[in-house]
Design an enzyme around this catalytic site. Structure first.
Site, mmCIF file in Angstrom:
data_model
loop_
_atom_site.group_PDB
_atom_site.id
_atom_site.type_symbol
_atom_site.label_atom_id
_atom_site.label_comp_id
_atom_site.label_asym_id
_atom_site.label_seq_id
_atom_site.Cartn_x
_atom_site.Cartn_y
_atom_site.Cartn_z
ATOM 1 N N HIS A 177 0.840 -1.203 0.000
ATOM 2 C CA HIS A 177 0.000 0.000 0.000
ATOM 3 C C HIS A 177 0.874 1.251 0.000
ATOM 4 O O HIS A 177 0.636 2.187 -0.777
ATOM 5 C CB HIS A 177 -0.905 -0.034 1.234
ATOM 6 C CG HIS A 177 -1.716 1.201 1.451
ATOM 7 N ND1 HIS A 177 -3.050 1.295 1.104
ATOM 8 C CD2 HIS A 177 -1.397 2.402 2.001
ATOM 9 C CE1 HIS A 177 -3.502 2.493 1.425
ATOM 10 N NE2 HIS A 177 -2.521 3.183 1.974
ATOM 11 N N GLU A 178 1.866 1.275 0.871
ATOM 12 C CA GLU A 178 2.731 2.449 0.974
ATOM 13 C C GLU A 178 3.611 2.613 -0.264
ATOM 14 O O GLU A 178 3.827 3.737 -0.743
ATOM 15 C CB GLU A 178 3.589 2.379 2.241
ATOM 16 C CG GLU A 178 2.800 2.311 3.541
ATOM 17 C CD GLU A 178 1.843 3.472 3.730
ATOM 18 O OE1 GLU A 178 2.054 4.548 3.123
ATOM 19 O OE2 GLU A 178 0.862 3.302 4.474
ATOM 20 N N HIS A 211 1.587 4.249 -2.886
ATOM 21 C CA HIS A 211 1.523 5.705 -2.682
ATOM 22 C C HIS A 211 2.746 6.379 -3.311
ATOM 23 O O HIS A 211 2.637 7.393 -3.998
ATOM 24 C CB HIS A 211 1.495 6.034 -1.189
ATOM 25 C CG HIS A 211 0.124 6.060 -0.590
ATOM 26 N ND1 HIS A 211 -0.946 6.695 -1.173
ATOM 27 C CD2 HIS A 211 -0.347 5.538 0.579
ATOM 28 C CE1 HIS A 211 -2.020 6.564 -0.409
ATOM 29 N NE2 HIS A 211 -1.682 5.861 0.658
ATOM 30 N N GLU A 251 -6.421 6.722 -1.404
ATOM 31 C CA GLU A 251 -6.345 5.549 -0.534
ATOM 32 C C GLU A 251 -6.913 4.321 -1.228
ATOM 33 O O GLU A 251 -6.359 3.222 -1.121
ATOM 34 C CB GLU A 251 -7.079 5.810 0.784
ATOM 35 C CG GLU A 251 -6.368 6.767 1.714
ATOM 36 C CD GLU A 251 -4.963 6.313 2.064
ATOM 37 O OE1 GLU A 251 -4.780 5.117 2.381
ATOM 38 O OE2 GLU A 251 -4.045 7.146 2.000
#
Length: 291
Positions: A147-148, A151, A224
Site C-alpha cells: 500500500h505504501e 503511494h 487511498e
C-alpha cells in the site's frame, strides 16, 4: 520531476487564463469605475507565491520532519531477521513498482500503522510502527508495505502537495478580492485598506479554507482506494483485505499524530467530509469487488 513540471505548468496556465478572462470581460475596468483599484494579475501572482511556498517547503522537508517527529529509526544494516525481511520485501515491491529503493524505518508507536513520504518517488521513506509488526502477520505487513509503495509509485505525496498549493492560491486570491470589494463598495474606503478589508479577508479566508480542505481531503480519500488496489496487486488481494480487517480490530488503539495522519494507512475516526481516509469497511468492500 515531469509530474511537478506538468502540474505547475497546468496551474500557471489556469492563472494566465483567469487573468485574460478578467481583461476580456472587462472586470478590471468595472472595478476601476467603482473605485476598486485592484490589480488582479498582480494579486494572482502574489496568491500563487503564497499558496505554493508553504506546500513546497513542507514537501521538501517531509522526510526530515517525519523522521524527527515520529522518531523513525532507519534500517541501514539489518540487525535481525525481521529487519532483513522488511528490507527485502520493500526492495522487491519497489522493483516491481518501478521506483528506486526507499529508505525503510521503524518508529515506536502502539498503533498498527505505517506511512510513506518524500518529495520524490525515487527518494522516499517508508516507515512502519512497532505496533504494526506486533499485531500483524507477515502477509498483512507485506500488504501494508505494498500500500505504501503504491503511494510512492503513484506520486501521491507530490500530487497532494500540489493540489493543496492550488487550493491555497485560490483561497488567498478570492479572500483578498472579497475584502477589496467590501472595503471599496460597501465602506467606500478610497485609499489603502480600511479595517473592513482585513476583517472580511480573514473571515473569507477561513470559510474558503474550509471548503478547500474538503476538496483536498476528497482527493486524499480517492488516493487511498488506489493505494489499496496497488497493495493488492503487489502483495495479493486477500492479504490486503486481511490487513485492513486487522486495522478494523485495532480501531481503539492510540492514533499517530495529526500531522502524519494523511500519510498513514489508517487515520482513525474523523468527520467524513474532512477525512483523509475512507472508512475501512468501504475500502474492504472496494477490494472485495475487484475482479
Amino acid at each position: 520531476m515531469l509530474r511537478i513540471a506538468l502540474f505547475i505548468g497546468t496551474n500557471l496556465a489556469i492563472l494566465v487564463l483567469l487573468s485574460i478572462t478578467f481583461q476580456v470581460l472587462g472586470i478590471e475596468g468595472l472595478l476601476q469605475q467603482n473605485g476598486v483599484d485592484l490589480n488582479l494579475t498582480a494579486l494572482l501572482i502574489y496568491s500563487a507565491v503564497i499558496g505554493f511556498s508553504g506546500s513546497f517547503i513542507s514537501l521538501f522537508l517531509s522526510k526530515t520532519l517525519a523522521k524527527r517527529s515520529m522518531g523513525v529509526q532507519i534500517i541501514d544494516q539489518p540487525t535481525n531477521s525481521a529487519e532483513q525481511w522488511l528490507l527485502n520485501t520493500v526492495q522487491q515491491q519497489a522493483s516491481r513498482a518501478g521506483i528506486s529503493m526507499p529508505e525503510v524505518g521503524v518508529f515506536n508507536h502502539p498503533s498498527p500503522n505505517a506511512f510513506a513520504t518524500g518529495w520524490n518517488k525515487n527518494a522516499a521513506l517508508v516507515a512502519v510502527s512497532t505496533g504494526l509488526l506486533e499485531h500483524m502477520n507477515q502477509d498483512e505487513v507485506e500488504a501494508v508495505l505494498g500500500h505504501e509503495i503504491s503511494h510512492v509509485a503513484n506520486g501521491d505525496m507530490v500530487t497532494l502537495t500540489l493540489i493543496q498549493g492550488v487550493m491555497n492560491t485560490f483561497v488567498v486570491f478570492l479572500s483578498r478580492v472579497i475584502g477589496f470589494l467590501v472595503d471599496r463598495l460597501v465602506f467606500k474606503v478610497e485609499r489603502g485598506h480600511g479595517p473592513a478589508f482585513w476583517i472580511v479577508s480573514l473571515i473569507a479566508q477561513v470559510i474558503l479554507g474550509i471548503l478547500a480542505m474538503a476538496i483536498v481531503m476528497w482527493f486524499s480519500r480517492w488516493r487511498e482506494f488506489r493505494a489499496d488496489a496497488g497493495g493488492a496487486s503487489l502483495a495479493g488481494r486477500n492479504k490486503m483485505i486481511s490487513a485492513l480487517q486487522r486495522l478494523q480490530s485495532a480501531q481503539d488503539a492510540p492514533k499517530i499524530p495529526d500531522e502524519m495522519a494523511a500519510f498513514a494507512i489508517n487515520a482513525g475516526h474523523v468527520q467524513a467530509l474532512f477525512a483523509s481516509h475512507p472508512p475501512l469497511e468501504k475500502r474492504i468492500a472496494a477490494l472485495q469487488q475487484m475482479s
